[in-house]
Motif scaffolding. Structure first.
Motif, PDB file in Angstrom:
ATOM      1  N   ASP A 269      25.084  47.201 -62.735  1.00 39.06           N
ATOM      2  CA  ASP A 269      25.694  46.018 -62.726  1.00 39.06           C
ATOM      3  C   ASP A 269      24.932  44.803 -62.273  1.00 39.06           C
TER       4      ASP A 269
ATOM      5  N   SER B  89      34.788  44.601 -59.167  1.00 35.21           N
ATOM      6  CA  SER B  89      34.470  45.949 -59.766  1.00 35.21           C
ATOM      7  C   SER B  89      35.918  46.832 -59.377  1.00 35.21           C
TER       8      SER B  89
ATOM      9  N   THR C 137      32.840  47.577 -64.113  1.00 37.30           N
ATOM     10  CA  THR C 137      33.231  46.125 -63.357  1.00 37.30           C
ATOM     11  C   THR C 137      33.387  45.211 -64.362  1.00 37.30           C
TER      12      THR C 137
END
Length: 552
Positions: A431, A521, A527
């Motif tokens: 992420d 998340s 996420t």
């Protein structure tokens, strides 16, 4: 039909033959022969008695008067010009080299036919010359005279490689016709010597080629199938070796070889693979010894007890690093923190990090996450210096200064700060690219979602030296007066809030493209990112439901 001025039949022609053109004519030009009375008178004489006069060097003297006797080589009875040196007519009809002078005896005009035929055969059979034949140039016409015995031609020149320039007899150019038995024997011995030398040279060249092939063949076999070069024993002295991130086993071995630790990278790779410890080896800074065996180097790098390893995980704050060093060196709590505060400027920080103001810790962000070899007698300052040096190495590789300008940041310190925020806020590395984009989007002065505020709980926790999800209400956070509080102060905090790893640094340099301003998340695999606050609230409700399921 023959040329004008030449004899008939198969008579040979020579440029110096007086029959080449008539008297008074230019050389090489054809003229009609002049027939006078003298010629007409002599021609019947030739028909009447063709063998009346067989020799041409004697038999008629001009002083005797009358007409000269018939000459078989002058069928037209033309008189040769007088010899300017002797006053006589030279014998120019027969080539002097092909027909050397014979002992002539005059004979009477009335010689019988049988005797005449014998003398005729005598003149027709060429005699062996007593002297070397004159050389006629080929292609000029003179060398084509059938009366000249060409003799053996000049031998072809010998190649310089086989030529013998040092014979003692000095008879290399001796004509074979002039050599006797001894000369032939000497020439045979000389040819044998030349052949022997040629064979010797060829043998030496062949032996050299075989030796060269053998040497390189042995080297090839040893390099591909033989054991890799290696030292013996535990080594001596001490040397610091930095193993970069994402290094393969072979690259680790090359780094150790350059530092003089192992003798070859192949030996290190074999030792790591044979011991099945190749997957345990990690990048970092190691304290090793010179001239170690590959097995000893692998053992020292793998075993925490033998290598005195100290691992700094990614995102760890400097305060936590100080505590680990104190514990490792069995020091009083706070010892390393005090050294960092008093000796920060002498630990090797880059110039762009020394003048940052309002920093809680000048070493924050420069204690690079890695594994370090720390001996029991090591000093805190030496350990900190290793970590700063490792950070400088990585930051130079990623060109923090140049990339900060491309991203329109004020300094490399701000880029390092973005990386630390990405490391702290993004729970998972996959992420990081989008989390870094959220940071840059919120820093925009024209954004109407957060109005230039980052609103990160991680910065509040750093300012409070804590780590919790319950940071309080937003209204309370707005009143918390600390330069690291991004709920109150716009823009980036004064400096990094931890020590980011390489993945976070890469994401800060090259973030993903998108208009996200929020993220949450849900679980390690998922996420949720949002562009508006309304969308973000829906994602938060999903997050709360997932938390309730996890508690059940």
């Amino acid at each position: 039909m023959t040329e004008y001025g030449r004899g008939y039949g198969s008579e040979p022609w020579h440029p110096e033959d007086p029959l080449y053109g008539d008297q008074g004519s230019s050389r090489g030009q054809e003229q009609q022969p002049q027939w006078d009375g003298q010629q007409a008178h002599r021609y019947p004489q030739q028909q009447a008695d063709p063998y009346a006069q067989q020799h041409y060097n004697g038999g008629w003297d001009g002083a005797q008067g009358g007409q000269p006797p018939y000459d078989p080589y002058d069928p037209y009875g033309q008189q040769p010009p007088a010899d300017p040196y002797s006053g006589t007519n030279p014998d120019y009809y027969a080539a002097p080299d092909a027909y050397p002078p014979q002992h002539q005896h005059p004979h009477p005009q009335g010689m019988q036919g049988q005797q005449a035929m014998q003398q005729q055969q005598q003149y027709q059979q060429p005699q062996h010359p007593q002297h070397p034949e004159p050389h006629y140039d080929e292609g000029t016409g003179a060398g084509d005279d059938w009366r000249a015995d060409p003799g053996p031609r000049e031998p072809e020149p010998e190649h310089a490689f086989f030529a013998d320039h040092g014979d003692d007899d000095g008879r290399d150019d001796l004509d074979p016709r002039e050599e006797g038995r001894g000369g032939r024997e000497r020439r045979g011995k000389k040819n044998k010597r030349r052949s022997g030398r040629a064979c010797l040279v060829v043998t030496l060249l062949f032996a050299g080629a075989v030796g060269t092939v053998g040497y390189f063949g042995y080297d090839f076999i040893m390099s591909h199938f033989g054991p890799a070069p290696d030292y013996e024993g535990e080594g001596t002295g001490e040397v610091q070796v930095d193993i970069p991130e994402n290094s393969t086993i072979l690259q680790m071995g090359l780094a150790l070889k350059r530092a003089g630790v192992v003798k070859s990278a192949d030996a290190f790779s074999e030792a790591a693979t044979d011991s099945k410890k190749d997957k345990v080896l990690q990048p970092g800074t190691y304290s090793l010894r010179k001239h170690m065996s590959a097995a000893s180097a692998v053992e020292l790098m793998v075993d925490p007890k033998s290598r005195n390893g100290l691992t700094i995980r990614e995102g760890l704050r400097s305060g936590d690093v100080y505590k680990l060093i104190d514990t490792k060196l069995h020091l009083k709590k706070g010892t390393t923190k005090g050294v960092a505060k008093t000796e920060a400027k002498s630990l090797g920080l880059p110039s762009w990090a020394k003048n940052a103001s309002k920093l809680k810790d000048p070493l924050e962000g420069f204690l690079y996450p890695s594994t370090y070899s720390v001996g029991e007698k090591a000093k805190p300052a030496a350990v900190l210096k290793q970590m700063v040096a490792r950070a400088n190495q990585v930051y130079e590789q990623h060109d923090l200064e140049g990339n900060a300008q491309k991203l329109h940041l004020e300094s490399p310190m701000q880029l390092l700060t973005v990386a630390s925020l990405t490391q702290a806020e993004g729970k998972y590395k996959h992420d990081f690219d989008r989390v870094a984009r959220v940071v840059y989007n919120r820093l925009k002065p024209d954004n109407t979602e957060t109005y230039g505020l980052l609103d990160f709980d991680s910065t509040v926790n750093y300012a409070r030296s804590q780590s919790t999800l319950d940071t309080g209400s937003v209204d309370d956070l707005r009143n918390f007066n600390d330069p690291y509080n991004t709920y109150k102060f716009k823009g980036l905090p004064p400096g990094p809030i931890g020590n980011p790893g390489e993945e976070a640094i890469r994401s800060a340099i090259d973030p993903a493209k998108g208009n996200w301003y929020y993220f949450v998340s849900i679980n390690p695999e998922k996420t949720l990112f949002a562009e508006t606050n309304e969308e973000h609230e829906r994602n938060r409700r999903i997050y709360l439901k997932e938390q309730e399921k996890a508690k059940q």
